[in-house]
Scaffold this motif. Sequence first.
Motif, PDB file in Angstrom:
ATOM      1  N   VAL A  60       4.536  -0.687   5.271  1.00  0.00           N
ATOM      2  CA  VAL A  60       5.173  -1.497   5.140  1.00  0.00           C
ATOM      3  C   VAL A  60       6.262  -1.042   4.488  1.00  0.00           C
ATOM      4  O   VAL A  60       6.654   0.831   4.120  1.00  0.00           O
ATOM      5  CB  VAL A  60       4.551  -1.646   4.126  1.00  0.00           C
ATOM      6  N   THR A  61       8.282  -1.970   4.313  1.00  0.00           N
ATOM      7  CA  THR A  61       8.733  -0.953   4.048  1.00  0.00           C
ATOM      8  C   THR A  61       9.274  -2.053   2.705  1.00  0.00           C
ATOM      9  O   THR A  61       9.637  -3.155   2.916  1.00  0.00           O
ATOM     10  CB  THR A  61      10.431  -0.945   4.940  1.00  0.00           C
ATOM     11  N   GLN A  62       9.499  -0.973   1.260  1.00  0.00           N
ATOM     12  CA  GLN A  62      10.667  -1.417  -0.385  1.00  0.00           C
ATOM     13  C   GLN A  62      11.680  -1.878   0.383  1.00  0.00           C
ATOM     14  O   GLN A  62      12.528  -1.389   1.107  1.00  0.00           O
ATOM     15  CB  GLN A  62       9.807  -0.567   0.111  1.00  0.00           C
ATOM     16  N   ALA A  81       5.335   2.900   3.053  1.00  0.00           N
ATOM     17  CA  ALA A  81       4.084   3.685   3.084  1.00  0.00           C
ATOM     18  C   ALA A  81       3.722   2.805   4.415  1.00  0.00           C
ATOM     19  O   ALA A  81       4.204   1.651   5.042  1.00  0.00           O
ATOM     20  CB  ALA A  81       3.693   2.826   1.688  1.00  0.00           C
ATOM     21  N   TRP A  82       2.128   4.054   4.827  1.00  0.00           N
ATOM     22  CA  TRP A  82       1.454   3.327   6.596  1.00  0.00           C
ATOM     23  C   TRP A  82       0.427   3.917   5.335  1.00  0.00           C
ATOM     24  O   TRP A  82       0.325   4.181   5.183  1.00  0.00           O
ATOM     25  CB  TRP A  82       1.758   3.404   7.000  1.00  0.00           C
ATOM     26  N   SER A  83      -1.123   2.870   5.539  1.00  0.00           N
ATOM     27  CA  SER A  83      -2.582   3.031   6.088  1.00  0.00           C
ATOM     28  C   SER A  83      -2.373   4.150   7.184  1.00  0.00           C
ATOM     29  O   SER A  83      -2.296   4.482   7.951  1.00  0.00           O
ATOM     30  CB  SER A  83      -3.138   1.502   6.058  1.00  0.00           C
ATOM     31  N   SER A  84      -4.084   4.125   6.332  1.00  0.00           N
ATOM     32  CA  SER A  84      -4.708   5.515   7.269  1.00  0.00           C
ATOM     33  C   SER A  84      -4.761   4.340   8.449  1.00  0.00           C
ATOM     34  O   SER A  84      -5.526   3.208   8.338  1.00  0.00           O
ATOM     35  CB  SER A  84      -5.891   6.162   6.788  1.00  0.00           C
ATOM     36  N   ILE A  86       6.691  -5.851   6.750  1.00  0.00           N
ATOM     37  CA  ILE A  86       5.498  -5.424   6.241  1.00  0.00           C
ATOM     38  C   ILE A  86       5.231  -5.907   7.990  1.00  0.00           C
ATOM     39  O   ILE A  86       5.672  -6.487   8.422  1.00  0.00           O
ATOM     40  CB  ILE A  86       4.030  -6.227   5.899  1.00  0.00           C
ATOM     41  N   GLU A  87       4.524  -4.769   8.722  1.00  0.00           N
ATOM     42  CA  GLU A  87       4.251  -4.164  10.048  1.00  0.00           C
ATOM     43  C   GLU A  87       2.460  -3.681  10.204  1.00  0.00           C
ATOM     44  O   GLU A  87       2.314  -3.613  10.016  1.00  0.00           O
ATOM     45  CB  GLU A  87       4.899  -3.679  11.245  1.00  0.00           C
ATOM     46  N   LEU A  88       1.872  -5.004  11.305  1.00  0.00           N
ATOM     47  CA  LEU A  88       0.585  -4.298  12.277  1.00  0.00           C
ATOM     48  C   LEU A  88       1.008  -3.425  13.618  1.00  0.00           C
ATOM     49  O   LEU A  88       1.690  -4.117  14.804  1.00  0.00           O
ATOM     50  CB  LEU A  88      -0.071  -5.407  11.683  1.00  0.00           C
ATOM     51  N   VAL A  89       0.396  -2.622  13.173  1.00  0.00           N
ATOM     52  CA  VAL A  89       0.561  -1.873  14.834  1.00  0.00           C
ATOM     53  C   VAL A  89      -0.345  -1.765  15.992  1.00  0.00           C
ATOM     54  O   VAL A  89      -1.311  -0.940  15.097  1.00  0.00           O
ATOM     55  CB  VAL A  89       1.072  -0.148  14.349  1.00  0.00           C
TER      56      VAL A  89
END
Length: 79
Positions: free
Chosen positions: A56-58, A64-67, A6-9
């Motif tokens: 997010v990487t499975q 997948a990524w958030s708005s 998981i990454e926060l950008v």
Amino acid sequence: MPIRGIELVDNGEVIFSGGGGFGLREARLDFPIRNLVREQGGASLSPPSHSYYVRVTQEDGHMAWSSPIYLTRDWSGIK
């Protein structure tokens, strides 16, 4: 599918990256909002607005990524 990472950008820059140990299908990420307070006497200030999103990487490589979440500083009335 288990979560691999998981990454926060923040404004296009990865400010947090973590992997594994999130559980089978969900993750929780708590982080402080940085650079939203005006520094005393600072000549260069951080951008007045930030856009954050989570990526997010499975385990199978799917992503997948958030708005984006937009935060804007309002310094009106602050001297």
